[in-house]
Motif scaffolding. Structure first.
Motif, mmCIF file in Angstrom:
data_model
loop_
_atom_site.group_PDB
_atom_site.id
_atom_site.type_symbol
_atom_site.label_atom_id
_atom_site.label_comp_id
_atom_site.label_asym_id
_atom_site.label_seq_id
_atom_site.Cartn_x
_atom_site.Cartn_y
_atom_site.Cartn_z
ATOM 1 N N PHE A 42 6.597 -8.221 -8.452
ATOM 2 C CA PHE A 42 5.917 -8.731 -9.648
ATOM 3 C C PHE A 42 6.905 -8.504 -10.783
ATOM 4 O O PHE A 42 7.023 -7.378 -11.268
ATOM 5 C CB PHE A 42 4.609 -7.987 -9.913
ATOM 6 C CG PHE A 42 3.588 -8.172 -8.827
ATOM 7 C CD1 PHE A 42 2.875 -9.365 -8.724
ATOM 8 C CD2 PHE A 42 3.335 -7.167 -7.916
ATOM 9 C CE1 PHE A 42 1.932 -9.543 -7.724
ATOM 10 C CE2 PHE A 42 2.398 -7.342 -6.912
ATOM 11 C CZ PHE A 42 1.693 -8.532 -6.823
ATOM 12 N N LEU A 93 9.091 -5.275 -10.797
ATOM 13 C CA LEU A 93 8.469 -4.282 -9.921
ATOM 14 C C LEU A 93 8.420 -4.780 -8.471
ATOM 15 O O LEU A 93 7.887 -5.852 -8.200
ATOM 16 C CB LEU A 93 7.034 -4.001 -10.405
ATOM 17 C CG LEU A 93 6.257 -3.064 -9.513
ATOM 18 C CD1 LEU A 93 6.363 -1.639 -10.022
ATOM 19 C CD2 LEU A 93 4.806 -3.486 -9.415
ATOM 20 N N ALA A 146 6.653 -4.389 -5.308
ATOM 21 C CA ALA A 146 5.391 -3.794 -4.852
ATOM 22 C C ALA A 146 5.423 -3.548 -3.345
ATOM 23 O O ALA A 146 4.823 -2.599 -2.844
ATOM 24 C CB ALA A 146 4.224 -4.693 -5.210
ATOM 25 N N PRO A 189 -0.240 6.403 -0.838
ATOM 26 C CA PRO A 189 -0.842 6.762 -2.134
ATOM 27 C C PRO A 189 -1.190 5.535 -2.959
ATOM 28 O O PRO A 189 -0.801 4.416 -2.608
ATOM 29 C CB PRO A 189 0.250 7.588 -2.823
ATOM 30 C CG PRO A 189 1.490 7.394 -2.045
ATOM 31 C CD PRO A 189 1.157 6.799 -0.724
ATOM 32 N N ASN A 190 -1.891 5.750 -4.069
ATOM 33 C CA ASN A 190 -2.247 4.648 -4.965
ATOM 34 C C ASN A 190 -0.987 3.914 -5.417
ATOM 35 O O ASN A 190 0.022 4.538 -5.723
ATOM 36 C CB ASN A 190 -2.961 5.176 -6.220
ATOM 37 C CG ASN A 190 -4.324 5.743 -5.878
ATOM 38 O OD1 ASN A 190 -4.586 6.892 -6.153
ATOM 39 N ND2 ASN A 190 -5.163 4.952 -5.269
ATOM 40 N N GLY A 191 -1.088 2.614 -5.412
ATOM 41 C CA GLY A 191 0.008 1.804 -5.944
ATOM 42 C C GLY A 191 1.178 1.659 -5.001
ATOM 43 O O GLY A 191 2.246 1.195 -5.388
ATOM 44 N N SER A 240 -2.727 -3.015 -0.855
ATOM 45 C CA SER A 240 -3.541 -4.203 -1.161
ATOM 46 C C SER A 240 -2.661 -5.448 -1.244
ATOM 47 O O SER A 240 -3.077 -6.538 -0.851
ATOM 48 C CB SER A 240 -4.276 -4.027 -2.481
ATOM 49 O OG SER A 240 -5.029 -2.863 -2.462
ATOM 50 N N THR A 241 -1.459 -5.264 -1.762
ATOM 51 C CA THR A 241 -0.554 -6.419 -1.890
ATOM 52 C C THR A 241 -0.228 -6.988 -0.508
ATOM 53 O O THR A 241 -0.201 -8.207 -0.325
ATOM 54 C CB THR A 241 0.726 -5.989 -2.642
ATOM 55 O OG1 THR A 241 0.332 -5.383 -3.859
ATOM 56 C CG2 THR A 241 1.626 -7.163 -2.925
ATOM 57 N N ARG A 264 -3.240 -8.948 0.672
ATOM 58 C CA ARG A 264 -3.388 -10.235 -0.035
ATOM 59 C C ARG A 264 -2.379 -11.255 0.484
ATOM 60 O O ARG A 264 -2.696 -12.438 0.589
ATOM 61 C CB ARG A 264 -3.204 -10.027 -1.536
ATOM 62 C CG ARG A 264 -4.391 -9.310 -2.132
ATOM 63 C CD ARG A 264 -4.213 -9.071 -3.595
ATOM 64 N NE ARG A 264 -5.351 -8.353 -4.116
ATOM 65 C CZ ARG A 264 -5.287 -7.367 -4.988
ATOM 66 N NH1 ARG A 264 -4.117 -6.988 -5.457
ATOM 67 N NH2 ARG A 264 -6.374 -6.768 -5.415
ATOM 68 N N GLN A 312 -11.331 -4.052 -2.110
ATOM 69 C CA GLN A 312 -11.412 -2.655 -2.522
ATOM 70 C C GLN A 312 -12.651 -2.383 -3.368
ATOM 71 O O GLN A 312 -13.382 -1.448 -3.145
ATOM 72 C CB GLN A 312 -10.165 -2.323 -3.320
ATOM 73 C CG GLN A 312 -9.795 -0.894 -3.274
ATOM 74 C CD GLN A 312 -8.453 -0.689 -3.946
ATOM 75 O OE1 GLN A 312 -8.328 -0.855 -5.142
ATOM 76 N NE2 GLN A 312 -7.453 -0.341 -3.181
ATOM 77 N N GLU A 365 -9.681 -0.159 1.726
ATOM 78 C CA GLU A 365 -10.413 1.072 1.369
ATOM 79 C C GLU A 365 -11.929 0.885 1.460
ATOM 80 O O GLU A 365 -12.654 0.992 0.469
ATOM 81 C CB GLU A 365 -10.017 1.534 -0.039
ATOM 82 C CG GLU A 365 -8.575 1.995 -0.072
ATOM 83 C CD GLU A 365 -8.142 2.506 -1.427
ATOM 84 O OE1 GLU A 365 -8.987 3.024 -2.156
ATOM 85 O OE2 GLU A 365 -6.950 2.373 -1.726
ATOM 86 N N HIS A 425 -7.338 6.340 2.310
ATOM 87 C CA HIS A 425 -6.645 7.542 1.850
ATOM 88 C C HIS A 425 -7.064 8.739 2.699
ATOM 89 O O HIS A 425 -6.517 9.809 2.559
ATOM 90 C CB HIS A 425 -7.033 7.867 0.401
ATOM 91 C CG HIS A 425 -6.536 6.872 -0.585
ATOM 92 N ND1 HIS A 425 -5.208 6.683 -0.825
ATOM 93 C CD2 HIS A 425 -7.177 6.020 -1.408
ATOM 94 C CE1 HIS A 425 -5.053 5.758 -1.758
ATOM 95 N NE2 HIS A 425 -6.231 5.325 -2.110
ATOM 96 N N GLY A 458 -2.818 -15.239 -9.207
ATOM 97 C CA GLY A 458 -1.633 -15.476 -10.028
ATOM 98 C C GLY A 458 -0.588 -14.415 -9.737
ATOM 99 O O GLY A 458 -0.849 -13.411 -9.087
#
Ligand SMILES: Nc1ncnc2c1ncn2[C@@H]1O[C@H](COP(=O)(O)OP(=O)(O)OP(=O)(O)O)[C@@H](O)[C@H]1O
Length: 730
Positions: free
Chosen positions: A15, A18, A20, A39-41, A45-46, A49, A85, A162, A194, A729
């Motif tokens: 992105f 970044l 991801a 961990p988060n981030g 999820s990416t 998707r 999520q 999750e 998690h 997007g």
């Protein structure tokens, strides 16, 4: 080994700057439960998707059920289920309405819908809650409903992001029981979590850290990794009082490779040359402490790999001790070629009926929408129709009459009789005269000099001073022109009275009386009383119609985006046209009812009759509504939040009100602004409204405006439909 159901090869997604997801590889075979941890981030999820085909990868490849996620996304969607999520079902719809909506979206016919609804209700235990609105379900039941909806079309693959976040341990266990049952039926599951206990239940696990897949394999195999179990070390569980207090001291000891807090205990990786009792002695806690050797847990695996991450990097898939990716579980039944309830062909219209029904239920459940669409426009028409009055009358006027004789009194009467001036009082001193002007009490001050009557009688020119407050330019100009015109009229009357007796009068009328040489006769067409409401109310109809349709359409879409339900819809086979029309048509219909109501108010309350053809007016109103709905859609593609939608909608509404000719005549605008007015759809519609309503214009009269509106509508619609992609997007 058979072909993998999910095949991910060097998949990356950025992105902007970044990254991801970076160069991720894994495979999932039929019937397995693949756990994606991190961990988060970290990018879980990416990845999901991208696999669902709603987010294009930046590089690399991936396939689901042998179909390429880049090119075959629409073929993948009918065959997969997705539980996102956040809870992203429709809160105002009941359990059954949510299930039926998804069943229709996936094209299940009535029989299949009933059969599948029964099956998923039984599986998830939701049968007793059919009529309960989703909003009132507890967290665990919401997750079950989300699972039921994602299973309604009997998918071959289920993605769960999750699924157990925020629900209690018992509900978590129930949900996992369901997942095992599905896995047993041959459904392939990809789950992010998690929770380590959930990871232990997966047939295969991938651990993703800072966008890279660090390790991949079966839980038991991962626990044997050399990085986790160095040959010269042993792992102990220490049970000591206040373990947190000893952690730092333990980590400082050279023989301690790693020390991590695990609830009430410490997991210690210790050089095998040393005994844990030595360590405990060093800590001074021998009395109440216990130590026992334990195998590595999955948490140990991930903690160790995470702390080594900069050194270890991603586990090389070609390494000798690499843990094999998920193998096909032996017990899983083969996947049938076509599932019994698999819906037929999916077209661009797929899901139209489902979305339509859902939107109508939303409108019915939210009385505020109906209030906003039907009651508010009527109120606005009445209030603005009365409020906007361009005729300036009754300007507060004060008179300082220093003469006081009949001629001066006649002059004041003549002023008042124009109806433009309202006499608020006579003043007797210069100071009070000035004060009434400076205080704003009077907008006009008339000072009649002491010799006014004398001069008139002597046939000399008499002067009269009229002070006008120029702060409101419209009032001031009206006062000025009325005063000048009055002076001129009175002068002509006096002059003609004298001219009549002359041999050579300027002109004579039919009775031989002296008169003016030119007699200009005007006749007001269409609005003989010059009633400003006749001019404004039809324009108001256009502005209100745009306001209602623009705001509601943009909100209807943006709200779904905010709630996450739009993402959920993108994952279904709903066609783009079906989705768009399903969202727009209900608002077009309610907008049309609003139009009829506002037109009725125009006729009944303001007495503005429609002189032209009503069917023509309604047909052209529908054309404008298409344009306005398109604008709403365009806003929804630009705005990510409802607040942004309001801001964008205002950006569109302001020029529609100020530049469309609704308030100010377009012909008076500077050329560049005048040209801009042609880009505003409301400009054309207001001309059409005034033409049909006030002048009785027919289609031929309106051709230029209809052409303009059609072009605007086409551009807006094409732009918004092109921008409205059935995917997320960047
Ligand atoms: N649409 C987007 N635009 C910009 N950045 C994004 C977008 N979607 C995700 N990211 C970023 O990509 C990274 C990975 O996000 P992702 O949601 O995949 O993580 P995750 O592992 O699922 O985290 P969590 O467990 O918190 O959901 C994050 O830094 C996130 O901010």
């Amino acid at each position: 080994m058979t072909e993998p159901i999910i095949d991910v090869r060097s998949l990356s997604r950025s992105f902007g700057p970044l990254v991801a997801v970076r160069d991720v590889n894994f495979q999932v075979h039929q019937g397995s439960i693949f756990g994606l941890l991190g961990p988060n981030g970290s990018g879980k999820s990416t990845i999901i998707r991208m696999l669902l085909g709603i987010l294009p990868p930046s590089s690399g490849d991936a396939s689901v059920l042998g179909l390429d996620v880049r090119t075959d996304a629409e073929q993948i969607k009918p065959r997969v289920g997705y539980m996102s999520q956040q809870f992203s079902l429709y809160a105002d719809l009941s359990v059954q309405e949510n299930l039926d909506f998804y069943a229709r979206i996936y094209g299940l016919d009535r029989g299949q819908l009933v059969e599948r609804r029964g099956a998923v209700l039984e599986l998830t235990g939701l049968s007793d809650r059919l009529r309960q609105p989703a909003a009132t379900l507890s967290g665990g039941w919401k997750q079950r409903l989300a699972l039921a909806c994602s299973l309604i079309h009997q998918p071959d693959v289920l993605f769960l992001d999750e699924p157990t976040a925020g629900i209690d341990p018992v509900a978590r266990r129930h949900l996992w029981d369901l997942l095992f049952e599905l896995s047993g039926q041959g459904v392939t599951l990809l789950v992010t979590t998690h929770y380590m206990d959930e990871a232990e239940r997966c047939s295969d696990v991938g651990y993703i850290y800072q966008s890279e897949l660090l390790v991949l394999g079966k839980p038991e195999q991962l626990k044997q990794l050399p990085e986790v179990n160095p040959a010269d070390s042993r792992r102990y569980e220490l049970r000591v009082p206040s373990p947190a207090q000893h952690l730092a001291a333990l980590r400082r000891l050279p023989e301690v490779r790693d020390a991590t807090l695990f609830g009430e205990t410490i997991h210690l990786l210790l050089q095998q040359t040393r005994e844990p009792e030595d360590v405990l002695r060093q800590l001074g806690v021998t009395a109440s402490a216990e130590a026992r050797q334990v195998p590595a847990s999955l948490e140990d695996v991930f903690v160790t790999l995470t702390s080594n991450a900069p050194k270890v990097g991603r586990v090389d898939p070609d390494r000798e001790d690499r843990v094999e990716s998920a193998e096909e579980p032996s017990g899983a039944p083969p996947l049938p070629e076509t599932r019994p309830t698999r819906p037929g062909k999916h077209s661009t219209w797929t899901g139209l009926a489902a979305v339509l029904i859902k939107e109508f239920v939303h409108i019915r459940r939210q009385p505020t929408t109906l209030f906003f669409m039907l009651v508010v426009p009527v109120m606005q028409t009445i209030i603005f129709g009365y409020a906007i009055d361009t005729q300036i009358e009754n300007i507060p006027t004060v008179v300082f009459n220093l003469d006081g004789r009949q001629q001066s009194r006649e002059l004041v009467d003549a002023l008042v009789n124009t109806r433009r001036f309202r006499l608020i009082g006579h003043v007797q001193s210069e100071e009070t005269f000035q004060r009434s002007m400076s205080s704003g009490q009077a907008k006009v001050g008339v000072r009649i000099p002491p010799d006014y009557a004398d001069r008139i009688l002597r046939g000399e020119q008499a002067s009269l001073q009229i002070l006008i407050d120029g702060s409101d330019s419209q009032v001031a100009t009206t006062a000025q022109s009325t005063a000048k015109l009055l002076g001129l009229n009175l002068s002509i009357q006096m002059a003609m009275a004298k001219g009549d007796a002359l041999q050579l009068a300027p002109a004579r009328d039919a009775f031989g009386r002296g008169t003016l040489p030119i007699d200009v006769r005007t006749r007001m067409l269409y609005n003989p009383d010059l009633d400003s409401s006749h001019f404004f109310v039809p324009g108001l109809v256009g502005i209100i119609l745009q306001l209602v349709t623009l705001f509601l359409t943009s909100f209807a879409v943006v709200r779904e985006r905010e709630l996450g339900t739009l993402e959920q819809l993108f994952v279904t086979p709903v066609g783009r046209t079906g989705l768009l029309l399903g969202k727009l048509l209900p608002y077009a219909l309610v907008g049309f009812v609003a139009l009829l109501t506002v037109l009725a108010v125009m006729i009944e309350v303001f007495g503005v009759d429609i002189r032209g053809s009503i069917p023509l007016l309604l047909a052209l109103s529908m054309l404008f509504m298409v344009c306005s709905l398109g604008l709403g859609l365009l806003v929804s593609t630009l705005a990510k939040t409802q607040l942004e939608a309001v801001q964008f909608a205002f950006v569109i509404m302001l020029p529609s009100v100020l530049l469309s000719g609704f308030v100010f005549p377009r012909s008076e605008m500077p050329l560049p602004i005048y040209l801009v007015t042609f880009a505003i759809p409301a400009t054309y519609y207001i001309e059409i409204l005034r033409g049909v309503v006030l002048r009785g214009a027919d289609f031929i009269d309106l051709v230029p405006w209809v052409a303009g509106l059609t072009i605007c509508g086409a551009i807006v619609l094409i732009l918004s439909v092109l921008r409205f992609q059935k995917r997320l997007g960047a």
